[in-house]
Write a protein that holds these residues in place. Structure first.
Motif, short mmCIF file in Angstrom:
data_model
loop_
_atom_site.label_atom_id
_atom_site.label_comp_id
_atom_site.label_asym_id
_atom_site.label_seq_id
_atom_site.Cartn_x
_atom_site.Cartn_y
_atom_site.Cartn_z
N LYS A 98 63.45 11.03 39.76
CA LYS A 98 64.19 11.82 40.74
C LYS A 98 63.39 11.94 42.05
O LYS A 98 63.92 11.72 43.14
CB LYS A 98 64.48 13.21 40.14
CG LYS A 98 65.36 14.09 40.97
CD LYS A 98 65.79 15.32 40.17
CE LYS A 98 66.41 16.37 41.09
NZ LYS A 98 65.42 17.10 41.87
N GLN A 101 63.28 8.57 43.75
CA GLN A 101 64.58 8.23 44.36
C GLN A 101 64.82 9.02 45.65
O GLN A 101 65.30 8.47 46.66
CB GLN A 101 65.71 8.48 43.34
CG GLN A 101 67.09 8.05 43.84
CD GLN A 101 67.17 6.54 44.11
OE1 GLN A 101 66.82 5.74 43.24
NE2 GLN A 101 67.59 6.16 45.31
N GLU A 102 64.47 10.32 45.61
CA GLU A 102 64.66 11.14 46.82
C GLU A 102 63.87 10.57 48.00
O GLU A 102 64.36 10.50 49.12
CB GLU A 102 64.18 12.58 46.56
CG GLU A 102 65.18 13.41 45.78
CD GLU A 102 64.57 14.70 45.24
OE1 GLU A 102 65.26 15.37 44.47
OE2 GLU A 102 63.40 15.03 45.58
N ALA A 104 62.75 7.47 48.25
CA ALA A 104 63.31 6.15 48.61
C ALA A 104 64.51 6.34 49.53
O ALA A 104 64.67 5.63 50.54
CB ALA A 104 63.71 5.39 47.35
N ASP A 105 65.37 7.30 49.20
CA ASP A 105 66.56 7.55 50.03
C ASP A 105 66.15 8.00 51.44
O ASP A 105 66.67 7.53 52.44
CB ASP A 105 67.44 8.64 49.40
CG ASP A 105 68.11 8.15 48.12
OD1 ASP A 105 68.13 6.92 47.90
OD2 ASP A 105 68.59 9.00 47.34
N ARG A 106 65.19 8.92 51.46
CA ARG A 106 64.78 9.49 52.76
C ARG A 106 64.20 8.43 53.69
O ARG A 106 64.44 8.46 54.90
CB ARG A 106 63.76 10.60 52.50
CG ARG A 106 63.24 11.27 53.72
CD ARG A 106 62.32 12.43 53.35
NE ARG A 106 61.40 12.68 54.42
CZ ARG A 106 60.24 13.29 54.28
NH1 ARG A 106 59.88 13.75 53.10
NH2 ARG A 106 59.47 13.47 55.33
N HIS A 107 63.45 7.48 53.11
CA HIS A 107 62.77 6.49 53.97
C HIS A 107 63.38 5.09 53.85
O HIS A 107 62.78 4.12 54.31
CB HIS A 107 61.28 6.44 53.62
CG HIS A 107 60.56 7.73 53.93
ND1 HIS A 107 60.30 8.14 55.21
CD2 HIS A 107 60.11 8.71 53.11
CE1 HIS A 107 59.69 9.32 55.18
NE2 HIS A 107 59.56 9.68 53.92
N HIS A 108 64.54 5.01 53.22
CA HIS A 108 65.27 3.74 53.13
C HIS A 108 64.46 2.64 52.45
O HIS A 108 64.32 1.54 52.98
CB HIS A 108 65.73 3.29 54.53
CG HIS A 108 66.37 4.40 55.30
ND1 HIS A 108 67.60 4.93 54.94
CD2 HIS A 108 65.95 5.11 56.37
CE1 HIS A 108 67.90 5.92 55.77
NE2 HIS A 108 66.92 6.04 56.63
N GLU A 110 64.20 0.06 49.22
CA GLU A 110 65.20 -0.60 48.38
C GLU A 110 65.28 -0.03 46.96
O GLU A 110 66.33 0.15 46.40
CB GLU A 110 64.84 -2.09 48.22
CG GLU A 110 65.28 -2.98 49.33
CD GLU A 110 64.76 -4.39 49.07
OE1 GLU A 110 64.78 -4.86 47.92
OE2 GLU A 110 64.32 -5.02 50.06
N SER A 111 64.09 0.19 46.34
CA SER A 111 64.10 0.50 44.90
C SER A 111 63.19 1.66 44.56
O SER A 111 62.16 1.88 45.21
CB SER A 111 63.59 -0.70 44.09
OG SER A 111 63.93 -1.91 44.71
N SER A 112 63.56 2.38 43.49
CA SER A 112 62.69 3.44 42.97
C SER A 112 62.56 3.28 41.46
O SER A 112 63.47 2.75 40.81
CB SER A 112 63.28 4.81 43.29
OG SER A 112 64.50 4.97 42.60
#
Ligand SMILES: NC(=O)C1=CN([C@@H]2O[C@H](COP(=O)(O)OP(=O)(O)OC[C@H]3O[C@@H](n4cnc5c(N)ncnc54)[C@H](OP(=O)(O)O)[C@@H]3O)[C@@H](O)[C@H]2O)C=CC1
Ligand SMILES: O=C1CO[C@H](CO)[C@@H](O)[C@@H]1O
Length: 412
Positions: A98, A101-102, A104-108, A110-112
């Motif tokens: 989690k 992923q958070e 990864a989403d925040r900084h764009h 590709e994968s977590s």
């Protein structure tokens, strides 16, 4: 004073304005109009503009980076700085999917992943950026070096929980032919770097006395409670390393600790006082007051970090803006010398956190593309680790500790 009649006037301008820059057009005009025959205006402009305070950047910024750890320093500093610099982090792993992923989403990214082993099976990854607690870093490096597509590792300070484990980390990387860079990133604080530049250029003459006074409260983390130590290996390590960066290897160190009355877990350090003795007579004094109380208990605050370097021909003084983080306060340097007789006060927009985190990754990428060792190599870091361990020994035994004279890294 007799050499430059304008000197007292310039002093006052510098002191009162605080942000007036010798390189600014206002001051240039002032000097050119009033004193063309008295001062060498070009020399005055150059000396301040001349300091290197920003990192060199690699030719190729697209090298795929895999990140291990998604906590404070990775999420709020490394990845922010890498995106600013155009670096290429593509994947992130930590204990909790989690969190990974958070971030990864925040900084764009590709994968977590919820395990770095899974992430490392991505054979595109060339560089691994590690930001986990120091006592697990040895195990993480031990695992990372088994992946032959990994060519470089950026690891955290302290490299491990003690010198011996740090040496194992360096040896693992050497055996695997992996370039190791240690994120001793106070060297990329803009004022620290500018001061090193002033020293290297001889603006201060021979350094005589350096002091660094920290009155600030770091963001202590829960994992620190299991270490049995806090300040010296986590925070003072930056200041001890900065003295090495500025002046090279000390001959002897004396350290004294008192426990931090506010910290609830068992620790041997807390508030740290250090004196470094150099063979050429130079003395460095560091005070790391990480209690700085009772600021958090309700008293008015007096937080900050100030440093000062006196030499035979000049004086530099600086502030580190980081204690104000997350507010963005750039660090500063003012310096003067006997040739110009005024305060030079270059200023910049960048701050230690997060902007200086470009530097260590840039240094690693440059080392990889040029086939050279980074200046903040594992071997170099072992000298800082040896100094840190000597401080613990000194404080425990209440005596000065002589450092090995060559301080050469015993890695094969
Ligand atoms: N150079 C500098 O200026 C600074 C360096 N540091 C250094 O960075 C390191 C991390 O500090 P910080 O970010 O503040 O700490 P945090 O506690 O905020 O983050 C630690 C991260 O490590 C992850 N982690 C812990 N155990 C494991 C494991 N077994 N496997 C994989 N991931 C794990 C955690 O995962 P999860 O999120 O899933 O729990 C978390 O993401 C420390 O060594 C510290 O000294 C820190 C600040 C500044
Ligand atoms: O290196 C460091 C500098 O600042 C951090 C944030 O407060 C510290 O906790 C730390 O480990």
């Amino acid at each position: 004073m007799t050499k430059h009649p304008l000197r007292p006037c310039l002093h006052r301008l510098g002191d009162a304005g605080g942000h007036l820059r010798p390189s600014g057009s206002l001051l240039s005009t002032f000097l050119i109009l009033l004193a063309p025959s008295v001062l060498d205006v070009d020399a005055l402009m150059d000396i301040s503009d001349d300091l290197d305070f920003l990192p060199a950047l690699p030719s190729h910024r697209d090298v795929p980076i895999g990140c291990i750890g998604s906590g404070f320093i990775m999420a709020d500093c490394h990845l922010v700085a890498y995106r600013q610099a155009g670096f290429n982090p593509i994947a992130i792993a930590s204990r909790s999917r989690k969190h990974a992923q958070e971030v990864a989403d925040r900084h764009h990214l590709e994968s977590s992943y919820d395990s770095y082993h899974a992430m490392l099976s991505d054979t595109r990854i060339r560089v691994v950026d590690i930001a986990v607690p120091p006592d697990i870093q040895l195990q993480v490096v031990h695992d990372v070096v088994r992946y032959p597509h990994v060519r470089g590792i950026l690891a955290q300070k302290p490299l491990a929980a003690n010198y011996d484990d740090a040496q194992r980390v360096v040896q693992l990387c050497a055996d695997a032919g992996i370039t190791l860079c240690v994120n001793q990133n106070m060297r990329y604080d803009q004022s620290v770097r500018a001061c090193q530049s002033a020293i290297r250029r001889g603006y201060l003459g021979d350094p005589v006395l350096a002091t660094l006074d920290m009155r600030a409260i770091p963001h202590w983390k829960p994992w620190q409670s299991r270490q049995g130590w806090m300040t010296c290996r986590i925070m003072s390590i930056h200041h001890l390393d900065t003295m090495r960066f500025w002046f090279g290897e000390p001959e002897r160190v004396f350290a004294s600790f008192r426990t931090d009355p506010r910290t609830k877990f068992t620790h041997v350090d807390g508030i740290g006082l250090y004196i470094l003795e150099y063979k050429n007579g130079l003395r460095c004094m560091i005070c790391d007051d990480v209690w700085t109380g009772p600021a958090r208990e309700g008293a008015a605050e007096d937080l900050g970090i100030r440093w000062r370097v006196e030499g035979t021909e000049g004086l530099a003084r600086g502030t580190i803006g980081w204690p104000k983080y997350p507010l963005r306060e750039p660090s500063t340097i003012d310096f003067t010398n006997i040739s110009t007789g005024i305060w030079h006060q270059p200023r910049w927009e960048q701050a230690w956190f997060p902007d200086a985190f470009v530097g260590p990754m840039a240094e690693l990428l440059i080392a990889l593309e040029s086939g050279t060792a980074p200046t903040m190599s594992g071997r170099d870091h072992l000298k800082t680790m040896a100094l840190v361990d000597a401080c613990y020994q000194s404080a425990q035994q209440h005596r000065a500790i002589l450092l090995p004279s060559d301080m050469d890294c015993p890695i094969r």
